[in-house]
Design a protein around this motif. Structure first.
Motif, short mmCIF file in Angstrom:
data_model
loop_
_atom_site.label_atom_id
_atom_site.label_comp_id
_atom_site.label_asym_id
_atom_site.label_seq_id
_atom_site.Cartn_x
_atom_site.Cartn_y
_atom_site.Cartn_z
N CYS A 118 48.01 118.94 70.34
CA CYS A 118 46.91 118.66 71.07
C CYS A 118 46.00 120.40 71.23
CB CYS A 118 47.12 117.82 72.13
SG CYS A 118 47.24 116.34 71.22
N LYS A 122 42.46 121.68 71.12
CA LYS A 122 41.26 121.27 72.52
C LYS A 122 41.22 122.53 72.40
CE LYS A 122 43.35 117.72 75.60
NZ LYS A 122 44.61 117.56 76.07
N ASN A 139 38.67 123.04 68.72
CA ASN A 139 37.56 122.20 68.83
C ASN A 139 36.92 122.63 67.49
OD1 ASN A 139 36.16 120.27 69.29
ND2 ASN A 139 34.59 121.66 70.86
N PHE A 163 40.87 111.52 71.16
CA PHE A 163 40.17 112.74 70.20
C PHE A 163 40.00 111.52 68.94
CE2 PHE A 163 43.40 115.41 71.20
CZ PHE A 163 42.84 116.75 71.14
N CYS A 218 39.63 110.50 65.81
CA CYS A 218 40.21 111.15 64.53
C CYS A 218 40.59 108.90 64.22
CB CYS A 218 41.68 111.29 64.77
SG CYS A 218 42.29 110.60 66.04
N TYR A 276 38.25 114.65 63.48
CA TYR A 276 39.91 114.86 62.20
C TYR A 276 39.83 113.94 61.49
CZ TYR A 276 40.07 118.24 66.46
OH TYR A 276 39.18 119.17 67.36
#
Length: 367
Positions: free
Chosen positions: A231, A235, A238, A264, A266, A292
């Protein structure tokens, strides 16, 4: 060398130009003239080097739209790859005079049966569903001109050897056979040679993949902190579009829930996700509506999206070859790419193997 010099006609070159493709890749340069000459080919080239067009361009040049027979069979190990090849085929069917059918499990067989009542020229199929049609006598392969086995190494890895052997019993006695793969080992050669006549072996060495244009890094972490590390990296980076690789379906499920909770954008893709949903997810990902894509190796096989800027190996791949397949999903079409692998202490053996294969130590990244 350009496509005209390789013997490709103006209509196909116009389609290539519309898609921004002006120059053939090495595997295309080597393969296309020999395929047009009717030779049997075993082609080895890494992911992202243009293997699909290496066989599709000569196939479309040689196809006979007025024929009532199935002329071409392309075998694919996964549904996703079959869909992708079908999409590529449609680009060249500018006059809509060539009937193309994709045949794979998870898709309504009734719809496939309906389409088979028309004359089909090209079938793109996964082995299981194709055998189902052969057993129903709804597909007749006795007049085939060309058979392609795509991603042959994956075919064998996924246990399709017996299915391929059964399928070959129903094919025309005389046809051209093309076998393409990212890796050609003794098992792939054995399978290919069994059905080929004096095949030419084309080996495009790895410098032609743009692995040099992919920045590679490793984040050393623990199983407990891996999710937090991922994570933090997402971040910080990006990325425009990224694929996150997980080892198992369960780990992909868990990671998707965790990333969703953290905000996110995803979606996961693996073999337990219903086929219709997988197709919707892939369509959204191609349009960059999803940032994602969380995927297992099998589900991601054949995904070729030039906009993927980052690859994250959340779980370490089983082999150095798998690592190269994974990272080859970025740095496409001459673009730069980035890949990051998350390493727990227990993964050090696999990391050593990968670094040995690459011939250098992958730089460490601090998070």
């Amino acid at each position: 060398m350009d496509f005209k010099n390789l013997g490709i006609n103006e209509n196909i070159i116009n389609v290539l130009n519309k898609n921004g493709i002006k120059t053939p890749t090495p595997i295309q340069e080597e393969s296309i003239p020999k395929i047009l000459d009717g030779k049997d080919i075993i082609g080895e080239a890494k992911t992202g080097t243009g293997k699909t067009f290496a066989f599709l361009l000569p196939i479309f040049q040689n196809i006979l739209p007025n024929s009532k027979d199935i002329q071409v069979l392309i075998l694919s190990p996964t549904r996703e790859l079959a869909i992708q090849i079908t999409d590529e085929c449609k680009k060249f069917n500018v006059n809509n005079d060539i009937n193309i059918l994709s045949v794979y499990g998870g898709k309504d067989i009734g719809n496939q049966l309906k389409k088979l009542k028309n004359n089909i020229h090209i079938i793109i199929a996964t082995p299981g569903r194709l055998l189902d049609h052969i057993n129903r006598k709804t597909i007749n392969l006795s007049k085939l001109k060309t058979i392609v086995i795509d991603e042959a190494d994956q075919m064998l890895l996924m246990g399709f050897k017996n299915d391929i052997e059964k399928i070959m019993k129903f094919t025309s006695k005389k046809h051209q056979m093309l076998c393409f793969s990212a890796t050609i080992d003794s098992q792939v050669k054995k399978l290919a040679y069994r059905y080929m006549v004096d095949p030419l072996f084309i080996d495009v060495k790895s410098p032609t993949i743009s692995i040099d244009k992919i920045k590679q890094e490793v984040i050393e972490t623990t199983d407990r902190w891996k999710q937090n590390a991922l994570c933090a990296a997402l971040k910080e980076d990006n990325p425009f579009m990224a694929i996150i690789f997980c080892r198992t379906k369960r780990r992909a499920d868990t990671l998707e829930i965790a990333l969703h909770q953290k905000g996110f954008n995803c979606q996961k893709i693996h073999s337990d996700v219903p086929q219709a949903k997988r197709e919707r997810i892939m369509k959204s990902f191609r349009k960059a509506d999803i940032q994602y894509l969380i995927a297992t190796d099998v589900a991601a096989r054949g995904i070729d999206i030039s906009s993927v800027s980052h690859i994250y190996n959340y779980d370490v791949p089983e082999t150095p070859e798998s690592y190269i397949h994974r990272i080859g999903r970025t740095g496409r079409a001459g673009e730069d790419g980035y890949t990051c692998m998350f390493i727990a202490p227990k993964d050090s053996y696999h990391l050593n193997e990968i670094e040995e294969k690459l011939g250098f130590k992958i730089p460490r990244r601090e998070i």
